[in-house]
Enzyme design. Structure first.
Site, PDB file in Angstrom:
ATOM      1  N   CYS A 155       0.057   3.868   2.632  1.00  0.00           N
ATOM      2  CA  CYS A 155       0.495   3.371   3.947  1.00  0.00           C
ATOM      3  C   CYS A 155       1.962   3.694   4.185  1.00  0.00           C
ATOM      4  O   CYS A 155       2.349   4.118   5.278  1.00  0.00           O
ATOM      5  CB  CYS A 155       0.291   1.860   4.054  1.00  0.00           C
ATOM      6  SG  CYS A 155      -1.413   1.312   3.948  1.00  0.00           S
ATOM      7  N   CYS A 194       0.839  -1.211   0.000  1.00  0.00           N
ATOM      8  CA  CYS A 194       0.000   0.000   0.000  1.00  0.00           C
ATOM      9  C   CYS A 194       0.873   1.261   0.000  1.00  0.00           C
ATOM     10  O   CYS A 194       1.495   1.582   1.012  1.00  0.00           O
ATOM     11  CB  CYS A 194      -0.913  -0.052   1.222  1.00  0.00           C
ATOM     12  SG  CYS A 194      -1.782   1.474   1.586  1.00  0.00           S
TER      13      CYS A 194
END
Length: 109
Positions: A36, A33
């Site tokens: 993230c 991600c």
């Protein structure tokens, strides 16, 4: 004083949340991600400013799906702020350093 951000697992999550006396910011994330990873940089940048009041921890949702399911994590990154084993606030999506501090300051300072 730069303390490493801890990585929690399905096995130690509950005990950590129960036993921590500070506020706890849990970052639910995954390695693939991109938002993230960007959020992780901002968490590292602010951690020293909150070191007396806040523990920042990470939970990899791919390796710890039981904890992710328990908190109904449907998209990442998701941040959950805890105090005394209670969820105070849930925030989903990338936050800039400034937005992250604004979010935390509502509860911590």
């Amino acid at each position: 004083m730069n303390k490493n951000i801890q990585h929690l697992t399905d096995k130690n999550f509950k005990d950590y949340i129960l036993n921590c006396k500070k506020y706890i910011l849990v970052d639910f994330w995954a390695n693939w991600c991109a938002p993230c990873r960007s959020l992780s940089v901002n968490l590292k940048k602010i951690q020293n400013e909150y070191i007396n009041n806040l523990e920042i921890v990470k939970v990899d949702i791919e390796k710890n799906s039981n904890t992710a399911l328990k908190y109904s994590i449907q998209s990442i990154p998701t941040l959950i702020l805890f105090k005394n084993n209670k969820v105070l606030k849930i925030k989903t999506g990338f936050l800039s350093k400034e937005d992250l501090k604004f979010f935390l300051d509502k509860y911590i300072k």
